[in-house]
Design a protein around this motif. Sequence first.
Motif, PDB file in Angstrom:
ATOM      1  N   LEU A 452       0.823  -1.204   0.000  1.00 11.35           N
ATOM      2  CA  LEU A 452       0.000   0.000   0.000  1.00 11.35           C
ATOM      3  C   LEU A 452       0.864   1.265   0.000  1.00 11.35           C
ATOM      4  O   LEU A 452       0.556   2.249  -0.689  1.00 11.35           O
ATOM      5  CB  LEU A 452      -0.931  -0.004   1.205  1.00 11.35           C
ATOM      6  CG  LEU A 452      -1.872   1.198   1.342  1.00 11.35           C
ATOM      7  CD1 LEU A 452      -2.762   1.319   0.117  1.00 11.35           C
ATOM      8  CD2 LEU A 452      -2.707   1.090   2.605  1.00 11.35           C
ATOM      9  N   LEU A 453       1.957   1.249   0.765  1.00  9.24           N
ATOM     10  CA  LEU A 453       2.852   2.402   0.780  1.00  9.24           C
ATOM     11  C   LEU A 453       3.578   2.556  -0.555  1.00  9.24           C
ATOM     12  O   LEU A 453       3.847   3.674  -1.003  1.00  9.24           O
ATOM     13  CB  LEU A 453       3.862   2.270   1.917  1.00  9.24           C
ATOM     14  CG  LEU A 453       3.287   2.388   3.332  1.00  9.24           C
ATOM     15  CD1 LEU A 453       4.375   2.156   4.369  1.00  9.24           C
ATOM     16  CD2 LEU A 453       2.635   3.756   3.542  1.00  9.24           C
ATOM     17  N   HIS A 454       3.899   1.422  -1.187  1.00 11.61           N
ATOM     18  CA  HIS A 454       4.499   1.489  -2.520  1.00 11.61           C
ATOM     19  C   HIS A 454       3.551   2.183  -3.488  1.00 11.61           C
ATOM     20  O   HIS A 454       3.950   3.073  -4.250  1.00 11.61           O
ATOM     21  CB  HIS A 454       4.827   0.082  -3.018  1.00 11.61           C
ATOM     22  CG  HIS A 454       5.274   0.043  -4.443  1.00 11.61           C
ATOM     23  ND1 HIS A 454       6.583   0.252  -4.822  1.00 11.61           N
ATOM     24  CD2 HIS A 454       4.581  -0.168  -5.596  1.00 11.61           C
ATOM     25  CE1 HIS A 454       6.686   0.171  -6.141  1.00 11.61           C
ATOM     26  NE2 HIS A 454       5.476  -0.074  -6.631  1.00 11.61           N
ATOM     27  N   TRP A 455       2.274   1.777  -3.471  1.00 11.08           N
ATOM     28  CA  TRP A 455       1.281   2.410  -4.338  1.00 11.08           C
ATOM     29  C   TRP A 455       1.149   3.895  -4.020  1.00 11.08           C
ATOM     30  O   TRP A 455       1.060   4.731  -4.932  1.00 11.08           O
ATOM     31  CB  TRP A 455      -0.069   1.711  -4.158  1.00 11.08           C
ATOM     32  CG  TRP A 455      -1.198   2.472  -4.780  1.00 11.08           C
ATOM     33  CD1 TRP A 455      -1.597   2.441  -6.082  1.00 11.08           C
ATOM     34  CD2 TRP A 455      -2.066   3.401  -4.117  1.00 11.08           C
ATOM     35  NE1 TRP A 455      -2.655   3.298  -6.272  1.00 11.08           N
ATOM     36  CE2 TRP A 455      -2.960   3.893  -5.090  1.00 11.08           C
ATOM     37  CE3 TRP A 455      -2.169   3.858  -2.799  1.00 11.08           C
ATOM     38  CZ2 TRP A 455      -3.951   4.823  -4.776  1.00 11.08           C
ATOM     39  CZ3 TRP A 455      -3.145   4.784  -2.488  1.00 11.08           C
ATOM     40  CH2 TRP A 455      -4.027   5.253  -3.466  1.00 11.08           C
ATOM     41  N   ASN A 456       1.144   4.243  -2.749  1.00 10.00           N
ATOM     42  CA  ASN A 456       0.989   5.631  -2.340  1.00 10.00           C
ATOM     43  C   ASN A 456       2.113   6.501  -2.886  1.00 10.00           C
ATOM     44  O   ASN A 456       1.917   7.696  -3.140  1.00 10.00           O
ATOM     45  CB  ASN A 456       0.953   5.717  -0.811  1.00 10.00           C
ATOM     46  CG  ASN A 456       0.659   7.106  -0.305  1.00 10.00           C
ATOM     47  OD1 ASN A 456      -0.411   7.656  -0.537  1.00 10.00           O
ATOM     48  ND2 ASN A 456       1.625   7.705   0.378  1.00 10.00           N
ATOM     49  N   SER A 457       3.286   5.922  -3.084  1.00  7.36           N
ATOM     50  CA  SER A 457       4.436   6.687  -3.566  1.00  7.36           C
ATOM     51  C   SER A 457       4.601   6.613  -5.080  1.00  7.36           C
ATOM     52  O   SER A 457       5.468   7.291  -5.636  1.00  7.36           O
ATOM     53  CB  SER A 457       5.720   6.167  -2.905  1.00  7.36           C
ATOM     54  OG  SER A 457       5.656   6.313  -1.500  1.00  7.36           O
ATOM     55  N   ASP A 458       3.777   5.807  -5.740  1.00  5.98           N
ATOM     56  CA  ASP A 458       3.880   5.621  -7.192  1.00  5.98           C
ATOM     57  C   ASP A 458       3.074   6.724  -7.873  1.00  5.98           C
ATOM     58  O   ASP A 458       1.920   6.530  -8.269  1.00  5.98           O
ATOM     59  CB  ASP A 458       3.354   4.238  -7.575  1.00  5.98           C
ATOM     60  CG  ASP A 458       3.731   3.846  -8.998  1.00  5.98           C
ATOM     61  OD1 ASP A 458       4.382   4.654  -9.688  1.00  5.98           O
ATOM     62  OD2 ASP A 458       3.357   2.733  -9.413  1.00  5.98           O
ATOM     63  N   VAL A 459       3.675   7.885  -8.020  1.00  6.13           N
ATOM     64  CA  VAL A 459       2.940   9.089  -8.379  1.00  6.13           C
ATOM     65  C   VAL A 459       2.598   9.134  -9.865  1.00  6.13           C
ATOM     66  O   VAL A 459       3.237   8.488 -10.700  1.00  6.13           O
ATOM     67  CB  VAL A 459       3.732  10.352  -7.989  1.00  6.13           C
ATOM     68  CG1 VAL A 459       3.943  10.402  -6.496  1.00  6.13           C
ATOM     69  CG2 VAL A 459       5.071  10.412  -8.732  1.00  6.13           C
TER      70      VAL A 459
END
Length: 620
Positions: A452-459
């Motif tokens: 989820l944090l990876h997705w949050n940072s995948d701008v």
Amino acid sequence: MANNAGDLMNDVLRTQTENMATLFGSLMPAAGKADPDSAVQWAKIAARMQSLWTDYQVEQIGKVTDSPPHYADPVKWIATAEAVFRQLPLASPQVQQDIWDEVIALVNAVSGQFGFGPRGSSGPAEEPELPRRDRRFADPQWQRQPFFALLHQLYLLLGEKVMSLAEAVEDVEPARKAQLVFAARAMVDALSPANFPLTNPVALGHAAETNGESLLRGFENMLNDLRKGQLTHTRPGAFVLGENIAVTPGKVVYETPLFQLIQYTPTTAKVLKTPLVIFPPWINRFYILDLNAKKSFVRWAVEQGVTVFMVSWKSADPSMAGLVWDDYIEAQIDAIDHVRERLGVPSVHTIGYCVAGTTLAATLAVLARKGKADKVASATFFTAQVDFEDAGDLKNFIDDQQIETLGTLSPEGYLDGRYLAATFNLLRGNDLVWSYVEKNYLKGEDYPAFDLLHWNSDVTNLPARWHRDYLRDLYRDNRLAVADSLTACGVPVDLHRIATPVYIQAGREDHIAPPESVWKLTRYLSGPWTFLLAGSGHIAGVVNPPSSGKYGYWTCDGAPETLPDFIAGAAEHSGSWWPHWREWLGNVDPTQVPVRGRRKPGGRGDKIIEDAPGRYVSTR
């Protein structure tokens, strides 16, 4: 005070760099007295840090442009912080005296816990009972050492005072006051002693235990983030699209310069005749709905006998500078038409998440105005707003100055997604900014492998013109809520024309699309609607698979006129709301058909473009 939020962030980073150097200077002599080998180790660490800093500065030579640094300006709203703080009655003698009296009382109370001051006759307490608690200071080292105990207690006291003064300001517009309160909270959070190495006993302890290695790792983490202009939340390289995230099998069956259309491979012998087209927000990557096998809404819907199509939006580049809202509405209609033609069906089910839900409402209104509403059998809205009067914390970033600033941040016609990511992170500053500063910069901890944090940072980048129009016309001026105030695709937009069956999901703790705001969609519909209030917020409230057994949800069988009425008459249910939605979808049209022909993408004679998740989801 810093001129803007970027200055604040950069000042914090520079201060931390200077503090680390000072920290080495103060700890090295003590280390040398205790152990010559330790002194050598600290000297090596200090030299390595100096080398890293020099290398970084050399790298930046020639990179200076007229554009502000990526860390800097996504939150220029704090440019007004100095002015609004002047409205706080800090100069009032009575206020100053009250604060001083509370400070003295707190100092005496904390000192007494350690055997100092008026209450010190009984000696220091083994477990001090401090008057204020905060999870940022939960580590015992904050309580057991007198200096740090007093430091964080004074910080909490003064933070409370600043916030109470901000919330008590009168004779200002509500929007201005909201900005003041939000800016005050951001500043208070940024100035926490937990955010700086010299005032964080846990970071100091780690530095001593590791002979400086933890600070070296943290310094490397900080420089890496400065290089990429973005805060890191998860371990780099831990997730690969199509390998351990976004892995539900499927094919890209259609493509335009704006989006790819993915059709997922069925896993049941029969499926609902009416397929489902999902429109995720283009401010994020679509795979929030397909993180992994356990969390994937896509996989679960496929397993429930639904033919699922997903739109994967392309991250904006200079070629997309001229795009406006009409282009996204036309794209949604294009995807709907392509699926109808591909499967030979008269209509489709649709889902719109967040901003794509806002646009889906406009799409439905456009289709209704053109007499083509029957192309859509149902519409589901995940945390979507159409009336922005009570749009939550994001409105603190929307005023004339901020909208004008977007032009300076988008010289090539698109807004770098890192600006928007920083804005969203600051909405939960302690959770998504400062906790990572402490863990990864000050303590040098390894990053977690968290999808989820990876997705949050995948701008994702946004077309600048469209984004400015969206903020001005919808967030600031609330024109979508006014019938025929906006036009799209050549016709006026009136949400009251929507007669399509609608399912509305809101997150009980959503700070981006508050449930009070999401509820307002019900006031504009002329057809049947179902409203559901899910536990948790903007993401976890949506991505809540049945296997997790979390959060729960609320439904109401009556005809509530307001959200409080809904809550008063609501029944609480445990677990995921997804099965409730699937039952509703089946009630709209229960007809099933066998999985034949193009119901399974990539079969004989079926031209496909590539395997899911496709190229667009990985473009920057």
